[in-house]
Each structure stands twice: as C-alpha cells, then as structure tokens.
Design an enzyme around this catalytic site. Structure first.
Site, PDB file in Angstrom:
ATOM      1  N   TYR A   1      62.441  42.560  38.766  1.00 44.01           N
ATOM      2  CA  TYR A   1      62.085  43.336  39.779  1.00 44.01           C
ATOM      3  C   TYR A   1      62.800  45.040  39.777  1.00 44.01           C
ATOM      4  O   TYR A   1      62.073  45.720  40.043  1.00 44.01           O
ATOM      5  CB  TYR A   1      62.513  42.992  41.074  1.00 44.01           C
ATOM      6  CG  TYR A   1      61.677  41.578  41.550  1.00 44.01           C
ATOM      7  CD1 TYR A   1      60.600  41.642  42.030  1.00 44.01           C
ATOM      8  CD2 TYR A   1      62.385  40.449  41.192  1.00 44.01           C
ATOM      9  CE1 TYR A   1      59.930  40.452  42.426  1.00 44.01           C
ATOM     10  CE2 TYR A   1      61.664  39.137  41.626  1.00 44.01           C
ATOM     11  CZ  TYR A   1      60.431  39.139  41.988  1.00 44.01           C
ATOM     12  OH  TYR A   1      59.911  37.912  42.511  1.00 44.01           O
TER      13      TYR A   1
ATOM     14  N   ASP B   1      53.143  33.540  39.548  1.00 46.22           N
ATOM     15  CA  ASP B   1      54.206  34.715  39.976  1.00 46.22           C
ATOM     16  C   ASP B   1      54.534  35.538  38.796  1.00 46.22           C
ATOM     17  O   ASP B   1      53.655  36.148  38.228  1.00 46.22           O
ATOM     18  CB  ASP B   1      55.248  33.784  40.562  1.00 46.22           C
ATOM     19  CG  ASP B   1      56.300  34.533  41.314  1.00 46.22           C
ATOM     20  OD1 ASP B   1      56.053  34.866  42.459  1.00 46.22           O
ATOM     21  OD2 ASP B   1      57.350  34.846  40.720  1.00 46.22           O
TER      22      ASP B   1
ATOM     23  N   HIS C   1      52.036  30.139  48.614  1.00 49.67           N
ATOM     24  CA  HIS C   1      52.309  30.699  47.268  1.00 49.67           C
ATOM     25  C   HIS C   1      52.662  29.812  46.097  1.00 49.67           C
ATOM     26  O   HIS C   1      52.326  30.023  45.068  1.00 49.67           O
ATOM     27  CB  HIS C   1      53.495  31.850  47.457  1.00 49.67           C
ATOM     28  CG  HIS C   1      53.957  32.523  46.034  1.00 49.67           C
ATOM     29  ND1 HIS C   1      53.124  33.775  45.460  1.00 49.67           N
ATOM     30  CD2 HIS C   1      54.904  32.351  45.140  1.00 49.67           C
ATOM     31  CE1 HIS C   1      53.491  34.009  44.618  1.00 49.67           C
ATOM     32  NE2 HIS C   1      54.715  33.360  44.316  1.00 49.67           N
TER      33      HIS C   1
END
Length: 297
Positions: A220, A113, A277
């Site tokens: 982010y 990730d 994930h």
C-alpha cells in the site's frame, strides 16, 4: 524449509507446496495438476495461497496445472526490505518469472484483491501473453481512479491512508498474535460460518512471521508513493476478462465496476448479492460454478 510452509495440505488433497526461485526471490507455491495450461492464482491482503483452496481442485479437474504462490512478503516467500521492493512494476515481474518457471504454454490469471491489482497491471502492460483474465473484487485501475475522487469510495479506502504511517499499522495489526488479521475476515464476512478460527489462524500465523506485516503493508505504501499504477498508457485489456464481485464489499463500492467495458471490450461481470469482499472463500460453490462455465467457453 518444509516446516516453514504457511500451509501444509493433507496428502490426499492432491496439492503440494514447493519453493520456486523466480525474479531473484523464493516463492512458496501451492501446486496441483499438470500440463502446459497454467491457472496462476494470485491472492490478496492479508491472505495467502490458502485463499484458493476451494478453487484449485476444480481448476485441476478442468485440465489446468495450478500454481498459487504466496506473493513476495507473504508466508514463506522472500520478504525484501524497503517500500520500493513492493512497487507494481516490480510485482508484475514476479508474475512473469513465475510463469516462465512453470514452462506453461497458455496462461490464465485468476486474481483477487491485491493479486487482482497486480493482474490488471500485468494484463494492461502485456508483460506476458495471457489467454484469459479473471478478476475478483478489484476494479480496473481507471475505474478505481475515478471512484476514489468520490466520498462513497474515499471513506471506504481510509485504511490505505492509515497504512502510509510508519510502524503504527504493523503494531496495531500485530497485537494479540495478529488477532486483527483474523477480524479482517470475520468482521467483513456476511456468512461468518465460512471462516472458522482454524482457517483464520493460518493467516494470523503468517502475518506474525518476522517482517510479515511490514512487507504486506508496504504494498500500500508503494502504491501511493510511486506512479507505477497510474502510468498505464491507454489502459486497455483486449483478452477475455471475467469479473466476479461480492456486492457486500465494505472496502470497495459496487460502483467501481461501472464502465469497465470502456477499457475491457471483451468483458463479463457476475455480481453476487449477499457476499462480501472475500468472495472466493465465502461463496466457493457460486464462484466455482461461474469459473467452470466461463473458462469452458
């Protein structure tokens, strides 16, 4: 400080957690093994070094010294303020400083990730020499740039744009003692039995620390607001690279893996059907078997 650690391994585990000063910050690092061959394990959002608890013993058995840091902003690691503190060109310097602090002579990066976003950037820019690179459920940046232009990936990436809002993402993810952080795992997982509440509580507790969610979400914000992730030259990675991909990833489409070998000539992909994930936590036996065989080559 030990009382502040986000994970306290059992004494018989062979793991320790220590603070390491690097790049001007303090990092909470889970450690095991010894020697000059380092496996540096980088976690993602909204995780911790705890995400690697199933892989650390095997890596030690294979002869690695293992360091799994909480990245800046996570757990007891330092949480610098400001979005610019989380831009990729700074994050890779954290990894370089941790490698230097380890005094390792050979380094393999193993990353998932957000840790894998950093690892790709680190390898492409050749910040430090690497022996091997292992990536889990994150595409090469060129593949990511291609796929985000298509609706099948854009709709899965909605949260990246939501995270650009001020304060609201922190408020929503932090409600009810960070219950939405737990749900990020449990709702996305295929085999939900792999994520008991006792494990999820570790992540929720860490996210609930002062400035924890702000720091985590700033990754982010910096990714979108800076050009660091796009200014990567020829984007080539020439070291041996393994990609492990849980096919039931609801955040990243499997088509993100297509064409990776254009930029990574020495590339091997393992797709795990029926796995989400959270691949190394949901399918640790399969992931460990792949790591054991591939790293032994």
């Amino acid at each position: 400080m030990q009382d502040q650690f986000s994970w306290k391994p059992e004494p018989e585990s062979g793991f320790t957690v220590q603070m390491v000063h690097a790049n001007g910050l303090d990092f909470e690092v889970a450690m095991a093994g010894e020697g000059k061959k380092l496996a540096l394990c980088l976690h993602g959002f909204p995780e911790l070094h705890y995400s690697w608890r199933h892989q650390i013993p095997q890596l030690v058995e294979m002869g690695y010294k293992v360091w799994a840091p909480n990245l800046r902003g996570y757990g007891s690691s330092s949480k610098p303020g400001g979005v610019d503190s989380y831009r990729l060109n700074i994050l890779v310097q954290d990894i370089a400083a941790l490698i230097d602090a380890s005094q390792a002579e050979e380094v393999t990066l193993i990353a998932h990730d957000w840790g894998a976003i950093i690892a790709w950037h680190f390898a492409i820019l050749k910040i430090r020499p690497l022996a091997k690179l292992v990536i889990m459920n994150v595409p090469h940046p060129k593949c990511a740039q291609r796929e985000i232009r298509h609706w099948h990936q854009l709709k899965k990436s909605w949260y990246i744009f939501f995270f650009q809002l001020p304060w609201l993402p922190e408020k929503i993810l932090g409600r009810n003692k960070a219950q939405p952080i737990k749900e990020a795992f449990s709702k996305m997982a295929v085999d939900k039995s792999r994520f008991p509440d006792s494990d999820l509580q570790v992540y929720a507790d860490a996210a609930s620390r002062p400035d924890g969610l702000r720091s985590m979400i700033n990754y982010y914000r910096a990714l979108v607001r800076t050009k660091d992730g796009r200014e990567i030259g020829d984007a080539m990675v020439h070291i041996p690279t393994l990609m492990i991909w849980g096919e039931e990833d609801t955040a990243l489409d499997i088509r993100c893996t297509d064409g990776t070998d254009q930029w990574v000539p020495n590339f091997e992909l393992y797709r795990l059907p029926g796995v989400s994930h959270w691949v190394q936590q949901e399918a640790p036996e399969k992931v460990n078997a792949i790591l054991r065989d591939w790293l032994a080559d």
